[in-house]
Write an enzyme that holds these catalytic residues in place. Structure first.
Site, PDB file in Angstrom:
ATOM      1  N   TYR A  53       0.998  -1.084  -0.027  1.00 22.63           N
ATOM      2  CA  TYR A  53      -0.064   0.077  -0.181  1.00 22.63           C
ATOM      3  C   TYR A  53       0.852   1.443   0.015  1.00 22.63           C
ATOM      4  O   TYR A  53       0.373   2.313  -0.577  1.00 22.63           O
ATOM      5  CB  TYR A  53      -1.129   0.045   1.117  1.00 22.63           C
ATOM      6  CG  TYR A  53      -2.106  -0.848   0.825  1.00 22.63           C
ATOM      7  CD1 TYR A  53      -3.158  -0.625   0.058  1.00 22.63           C
ATOM      8  CD2 TYR A  53      -2.171  -2.263   1.230  1.00 22.63           C
ATOM      9  CE1 TYR A  53      -4.074  -1.717  -0.333  1.00 22.63           C
ATOM     10  CE2 TYR A  53      -3.070  -3.123   0.924  1.00 22.63           C
ATOM     11  CZ  TYR A  53      -4.016  -2.901   0.207  1.00 22.63           C
ATOM     12  OH  TYR A  53      -4.933  -3.667  -0.060  1.00 22.63           O
ATOM     13  N   GLN A  90     -15.697   2.460  -5.334  1.00 24.50           N
ATOM     14  CA  GLN A  90     -14.935   1.246  -4.798  1.00 24.50           C
ATOM     15  C   GLN A  90     -13.456   1.776  -4.878  1.00 24.50           C
ATOM     16  O   GLN A  90     -12.620   0.797  -4.277  1.00 24.50           O
ATOM     17  CB  GLN A  90     -15.361   0.121  -5.680  1.00 24.50           C
ATOM     18  CG  GLN A  90     -16.559  -0.269  -5.714  1.00 24.50           C
ATOM     19  CD  GLN A  90     -16.779  -1.315  -6.954  1.00 24.50           C
ATOM     20  OE1 GLN A  90     -16.560  -2.363  -6.655  1.00 24.50           O
ATOM     21  NE2 GLN A  90     -17.077  -0.650  -7.974  1.00 24.50           N
ATOM     22  N   ILE A  92      -9.702   3.441  -4.061  1.00 22.03           N
ATOM     23  CA  ILE A  92      -9.361   3.941  -2.621  1.00 22.03           C
ATOM     24  C   ILE A  92      -8.490   5.183  -2.880  1.00 22.03           C
ATOM     25  O   ILE A  92      -7.713   5.719  -1.940  1.00 22.03           O
ATOM     26  CB  ILE A  92      -8.336   3.044  -1.858  1.00 22.03           C
ATOM     27  CG1 ILE A  92      -7.116   2.204  -2.760  1.00 22.03           C
ATOM     28  CG2 ILE A  92      -9.327   1.737  -1.283  1.00 22.03           C
ATOM     29  CD1 ILE A  92      -6.270   1.196  -2.045  1.00 22.03           C
ATOM     30  N   ASP A  93      -8.391   5.748  -4.297  1.00 25.11           N
ATOM     31  CA  ASP A  93      -7.636   6.951  -4.619  1.00 25.11           C
ATOM     32  C   ASP A  93      -8.777   8.231  -4.237  1.00 25.11           C
ATOM     33  O   ASP A  93      -9.688   7.952  -3.821  1.00 25.11           O
ATOM     34  CB  ASP A  93      -7.323   7.021  -6.005  1.00 25.11           C
ATOM     35  CG  ASP A  93      -8.529   6.800  -6.764  1.00 25.11           C
ATOM     36  OD1 ASP A  93      -9.358   7.845  -6.871  1.00 25.11           O
ATOM     37  OD2 ASP A  93      -8.554   5.863  -7.978  1.00 25.11           O
ATOM     38  N   HIS A 108     -14.980   1.343  -0.307  1.00 20.88           N
ATOM     39  CA  HIS A 108     -13.680   0.112   0.136  1.00 20.88           C
ATOM     40  C   HIS A 108     -12.502   0.932   0.803  1.00 20.88           C
ATOM     41  O   HIS A 108     -11.400   0.429   0.642  1.00 20.88           O
ATOM     42  CB  HIS A 108     -13.211  -0.406  -1.195  1.00 20.88           C
ATOM     43  CG  HIS A 108     -14.149  -1.349  -1.691  1.00 20.88           C
ATOM     44  ND1 HIS A 108     -14.487  -1.996  -2.894  1.00 20.88           N
ATOM     45  CD2 HIS A 108     -15.337  -1.901  -1.141  1.00 20.88           C
ATOM     46  CE1 HIS A 108     -15.214  -2.696  -3.151  1.00 20.88           C
ATOM     47  NE2 HIS A 108     -15.820  -2.653  -2.293  1.00 20.88           N
ATOM     48  N   CYS A 135       0.736   5.270  16.017  1.00 20.11           N
ATOM     49  CA  CYS A 135      -0.352   5.934  15.946  1.00 20.11           C
ATOM     50  C   CYS A 135      -0.427   7.442  16.500  1.00 20.11           C
ATOM     51  O   CYS A 135      -0.040   7.482  17.656  1.00 20.11           O
ATOM     52  CB  CYS A 135      -1.779   5.126  16.448  1.00 20.11           C
ATOM     53  SG  CYS A 135      -3.229   6.342  16.366  1.00 20.11           S
ATOM     54  N   SER A 177     -16.386  -3.596 -13.107  1.00 21.08           N
ATOM     55  CA  SER A 177     -16.366  -5.034 -13.747  1.00 21.08           C
ATOM     56  C   SER A 177     -17.660  -5.661 -13.325  1.00 21.08           C
ATOM     57  O   SER A 177     -17.937  -6.874 -13.918  1.00 21.08           O
ATOM     58  CB  SER A 177     -15.094  -5.867 -13.656  1.00 21.08           C
ATOM     59  OG  SER A 177     -14.898  -6.326 -12.372  1.00 21.08           O
ATOM     60  N   ASN A 201     -18.744   1.764 -19.690  1.00 16.09           N
ATOM     61  CA  ASN A 201     -17.706   0.801 -19.360  1.00 16.09           C
ATOM     62  C   ASN A 201     -16.768   0.728 -20.639  1.00 16.09           C
ATOM     63  O   ASN A 201     -17.572   0.817 -21.698  1.00 16.09           O
ATOM     64  CB  ASN A 201     -18.063  -0.290 -18.589  1.00 16.09           C
ATOM     65  CG  ASN A 201     -17.023  -1.032 -17.625  1.00 16.09           C
ATOM     66  OD1 ASN A 201     -16.339  -0.391 -16.830  1.00 16.09           O
ATOM     67  ND2 ASN A 201     -16.466  -2.237 -17.970  1.00 16.09           N
ATOM     68  N   GLU A 203     -15.936  -2.171 -21.746  1.00 14.98           N
ATOM     69  CA  GLU A 203     -16.342  -3.025 -22.436  1.00 14.98           C
ATOM     70  C   GLU A 203     -17.551  -3.645 -21.544  1.00 14.98           C
ATOM     71  O   GLU A 203     -17.835  -3.275 -20.426  1.00 14.98           O
ATOM     72  CB  GLU A 203     -15.165  -4.514 -22.462  1.00 14.98           C
ATOM     73  CG  GLU A 203     -15.026  -4.640 -21.015  1.00 14.98           C
ATOM     74  CD  GLU A 203     -13.271  -5.402 -21.063  1.00 14.98           C
ATOM     75  OE1 GLU A 203     -12.611  -5.412 -22.042  1.00 14.98           O
ATOM     76  OE2 GLU A 203     -13.026  -5.869 -19.818  1.00 14.98           O
TER      77      GLU A 203
HETATM   78  N1  APR Z   1     -12.742   3.374 -19.112  1.00 17.30           N
HETATM   79  C1  APR Z   1     -14.032   2.872 -18.572  1.00 17.30           C
HETATM   80  N2  APR Z   1     -13.728   1.548 -18.159  1.00 17.30           N
HETATM   81  C2  APR Z   1     -12.581   1.003 -18.342  1.00 17.30           C
HETATM   82  C3  APR Z   1     -11.336   1.580 -18.563  1.00 17.30           C
HETATM   83  C4  APR Z   1     -11.551   2.767 -18.906  1.00 17.30           C
HETATM   84  N3  APR Z   1     -10.509   3.725 -19.492  1.00 17.30           N
HETATM   85  N4  APR Z   1     -10.202   0.942 -18.490  1.00 17.30           N
HETATM   86  C5  APR Z   1     -10.873  -0.245 -17.831  1.00 17.30           C
HETATM   87  N5  APR Z   1     -12.034  -0.341 -17.728  1.00 17.30           N
HETATM   88  C6  APR Z   1     -13.043  -1.263 -17.180  1.00 17.30           C
HETATM   89  C7  APR Z   1     -12.840  -2.489 -17.370  1.00 17.30           C
HETATM   90  O1  APR Z   1     -13.330  -3.270 -18.594  1.00 17.30           O
HETATM   91  C8  APR Z   1     -13.427  -3.423 -16.126  1.00 17.30           C
HETATM   92  O2  APR Z   1     -14.763  -3.825 -16.652  1.00 17.30           O
HETATM   93  O3  APR Z   1     -13.134  -1.042 -15.772  1.00 17.30           O
HETATM   94  C9  APR Z   1     -13.445  -2.200 -15.186  1.00 17.30           C
HETATM   95  C10 APR Z   1     -12.561  -2.474 -13.897  1.00 17.30           C
HETATM   96  O4  APR Z   1     -12.692  -3.555 -13.310  1.00 17.30           O
HETATM   97  P1  APR Z   1     -11.712  -4.288 -12.078  1.00 17.30           P
HETATM   98  O5  APR Z   1     -10.641  -4.081 -12.175  1.00 17.30           O
HETATM   99  O6  APR Z   1     -12.786  -5.456 -11.627  1.00 17.30           O
HETATM  100  O7  APR Z   1     -12.304  -3.094 -11.023  1.00 17.30           O
HETATM  101  P2  APR Z   1     -13.363  -2.849 -10.159  1.00 17.30           P
HETATM  102  O8  APR Z   1     -14.839  -3.367 -10.484  1.00 17.30           O
HETATM  103  O9  APR Z   1     -13.340  -1.492  -9.375  1.00 17.30           O
HETATM  104  O10 APR Z   1     -13.060  -3.944  -8.942  1.00 17.30           O
HETATM  105  C11 APR Z   1     -13.952  -3.792  -7.578  1.00 17.30           C
HETATM  106  O11 APR Z   1     -12.354  -5.416  -6.409  1.00 17.30           O
HETATM  107  O12 APR Z   1     -10.306  -5.916  -6.065  1.00 17.30           O
HETATM  108  C12 APR Z   1     -11.393  -5.301  -5.608  1.00 17.30           C
HETATM  109  O13 APR Z   1     -11.857  -3.886  -3.765  1.00 17.30           O
HETATM  110  C13 APR Z   1     -11.457  -3.825  -4.975  1.00 17.30           C
HETATM  111  O14 APR Z   1     -12.753  -1.980  -5.326  1.00 17.30           O
HETATM  112  C14 APR Z   1     -12.115  -3.088  -5.881  1.00 17.30           C
HETATM  113  C15 APR Z   1     -13.073  -4.298  -6.373  1.00 17.30           C
END
Ligand code: APR
Length: 234
Positions: A53, A90, A92-93, A108, A135, A177, A201, A203
């Site tokens: 982290y 979701q 953390i930034d 999250h 702390c 996703s 999204n 895709e």
């Molecule tokens: N624009 C739009 N969508 C995008 C882009 C982009 N430039 N680049 C990637 N994506 C999409 C991908 O196609 C994917 O469907 O963003 C999605 C990212 O999915 P994940 O990596 O699974 O992220 P997320 O859904 O935020 O994950 C949820 O999982 O690991 C845990 O706690 C963590 O908050 C996180 C949670």
């Protein structure tokens, strides 16, 4: 109560240079998710988890990582419709906040705070943390953990999120996703409450068929377009 609830995921920050989670290799920044994003992983090797982290935090605070046009468009939407926009992220930034959004809920957790397990305080964290860190609230050594909700833990503020979803007119999911619950289930709840639902999204997500409307493309393109359409409609 917000009329527009927007769920964001890693995809909205991808074009700011922060990698998404589910890359083809199944690894998150070269680590197994079980090692760096579970309470068991932290118990087994807290030093590794802190270093992981710390690296994410340094990257977030580097000059290259800045809010992009999608974050800015959501801030513009909130400014145009004060009190009507709720972002539940979701991520953390802090890129939504840096872009100017003020009504943001980090379900999250956050990279820029740590959680003291001794006194329960959330303490601002801009630098590195380790197993020997003290702390600043209670002075206990070795009590800080990342203020991040890991697999197997309950997201923050589910009651607040449910209240917002119950009353929203529009529910949008951006750059997520649909793999991780409860967030992946918000679309069904919002639909049952009568909201219009839209996915933005790159895709089709796992849950795309549950949305009334789907807009595909990079967040920096589709989110500003969607915001323009909403604002043209009010
Ligand atoms: N624009 C739009 N969508 C995008 C882009 C982009 N430039 N680049 C990637 N994506 C999409 C991908 O196609 C994917 O469907 O963003 C999605 C990212 O999915 P994940 O990596 O699974 O992220 P997320 O859904 O935020 O994950 C949820 O999982 O690991 C845990 O706690 C963590 O908050 C996180 C949670």
């Amino acid at each position: 109560m917000a009329r527009i609830v927007i769920l964001t995921g890693a995809g909205i920050s991808a074009e700011s240079g922060i990698r998404t989670f589910r890359a083809v290799d199944g690894l998150w920044e070269e680590h197994r998710v079980e090692d760096v994003a579970t309470p068991e992983g932290f118990a087994a090797d807290p030093g590794l988890v802190h270093r992981f982290y710390n690296a994410r935090r340094r990257q977030l605070l580097s000059a290259e990582v800045q809010p992009n046009a999608a974050h800015r468009a959501l801030a513009r939407l909130e400014a145009a419709l004060p009190g009507e926009v709720f972002v539940v992220t979701q991520n953390i930034d802090d890129l939504h906040e840096r872009a100017g959004s003020t009504n943001v809920h980090h379900m999250h957790g956050r990279l820029l705070t740590s959680w003291c397990r001794a006194c329960d305080a959330r303490v601002p964290t801009m630098g590195d943390v380790g197993v020997d860190s003290v702390c600043p609230q209670c002075g206990v050594r070795g009590s800080l953990r990342p203020d991040v909700v890991w697999f197997g833990e309950i997201p923050y503020g589910m009651d607040v999120i449910e209240r917002e979803l119950r009353d929203c007119r529009i529910f949008a999911a951006i750059g997520t996703s649909g793999n991780v619950y409860p967030a992946a289930g918000f679309v069904q709840f919002a639909t049952a409450m009568g909201a219009h639902t839209v996915e933005l999204n790159l895709e089709a997500s796992l849950t795309h068929s549950l949305f009334r409307e789907v807009r595909q493309g990079p967040a920096t393109v589709v989110v500003p377009e969607w915001v323009d359409d909403i604002l043209a409609d009010v």
